[in-house]
Design a protein around this motif. Sequence first.
Motif, PDB file in Angstrom:
ATOM      1  N   UNK A  12     -13.344  -2.867  -9.583  1.00 15.10           N
ATOM      2  CA  UNK A  12     -12.071  -2.683 -10.291  1.00 15.10           C
ATOM      3  C   UNK A  12     -11.151  -1.717  -9.548  1.00 15.10           C
ATOM      4  N   UNK A  13     -11.709  -0.657  -8.990  1.00 10.48           N
ATOM      5  CA  UNK A  13     -10.883   0.397  -8.385  1.00 10.48           C
ATOM      6  C   UNK A  13     -10.565   0.194  -6.908  1.00 10.48           C
ATOM      7  N   UNK A  14     -11.393  -0.547  -6.197  1.00 15.80           N
ATOM      8  CA  UNK A  14     -11.210  -0.640  -4.749  1.00 15.80           C
ATOM      9  C   UNK A  14     -11.097  -2.061  -4.207  1.00 15.80           C
ATOM     10  N   UNK A  15     -11.871  -2.980  -4.737  1.00 13.32           N
ATOM     11  CA  UNK A  15     -11.993  -4.293  -4.113  1.00 13.32           C
ATOM     12  C   UNK A  15     -11.007  -5.332  -4.633  1.00 13.32           C
ATOM     13  N   UNK A  16     -10.610  -5.202  -5.885  1.00 10.67           N
ATOM     14  CA  UNK A  16      -9.711  -6.201  -6.476  1.00 10.67           C
ATOM     15  C   UNK A  16      -8.345  -6.156  -5.776  1.00 10.67           C
ATOM     16  N   UNK A  19      -4.620  -9.377 -10.169  1.00 11.50           N
ATOM     17  CA  UNK A  19      -5.106  -9.500 -11.532  1.00 11.50           C
ATOM     18  C   UNK A  19      -4.822  -8.288 -12.391  1.00 11.50           C
ATOM     19  N   UNK A  20      -5.344  -8.361 -13.594  1.00 12.48           N
ATOM     20  CA  UNK A  20      -5.069  -7.367 -14.625  1.00 12.48           C
ATOM     21  C   UNK A  20      -5.623  -5.991 -14.261  1.00 12.48           C
ATOM     22  N   UNK A  21      -6.803  -5.940 -13.655  1.00 13.97           N
ATOM     23  CA  UNK A  21      -7.463  -4.653 -13.434  1.00 13.97           C
ATOM     24  C   UNK A  21      -6.706  -3.744 -12.470  1.00 13.97           C
ATOM     25  N   UNK A  22      -5.978  -4.299 -11.526  1.00 11.84           N
ATOM     26  CA  UNK A  22      -5.315  -3.423 -10.558  1.00 11.84           C
ATOM     27  C   UNK A  22      -4.088  -2.733 -11.150  1.00 11.84           C
ATOM     28  N   UNK A  23      -3.590  -3.232 -12.260  1.00 10.48           N
ATOM     29  CA  UNK A  23      -2.408  -2.631 -12.881  1.00 10.48           C
ATOM     30  C   UNK A  23      -2.707  -1.285 -13.538  1.00 10.48           C
ATOM     31  N   UNK A  24      -3.966  -1.023 -13.835  1.00 12.49           N
ATOM     32  CA  UNK A  24      -4.328   0.163 -14.611  1.00 12.49           C
ATOM     33  C   UNK A  24      -5.296   1.075 -13.872  1.00 12.49           C
ATOM     34  N   UNK A  25      -5.260   1.074 -12.564  1.00 12.55           N
ATOM     35  CA  UNK A  25      -6.136   1.937 -11.765  1.00 12.55           C
ATOM     36  C   UNK A  25      -5.729   3.388 -11.881  1.00 12.55           C
TER      37      UNK A  25
END
Length: 63
Positions: A12-16, A19-25
């Motif tokens: 979620x924090x490095x590889x994506x 998508x949705x997960x990168x918006x909320x890092x």
Amino acid sequence: MSIYTQNRIKAHNELATKGWTIKFRPWTVIYTETFDNKKDAIEREKQLKSAKGRIFVRSILKT
């Protein structure tokens, strides 16, 4: 924290890259649950994404 959880957070924090997960890092683990099998874990995840589950999640975030 399990190796699976560590790998999910890294994803979620490095590889994506989209998508949705990168918006909320960055994502931070504040609560975990352990299950004996994947079926039970998926069932719990679906419950947490329901209206009642979101109330539970918000109660954790407030503490």
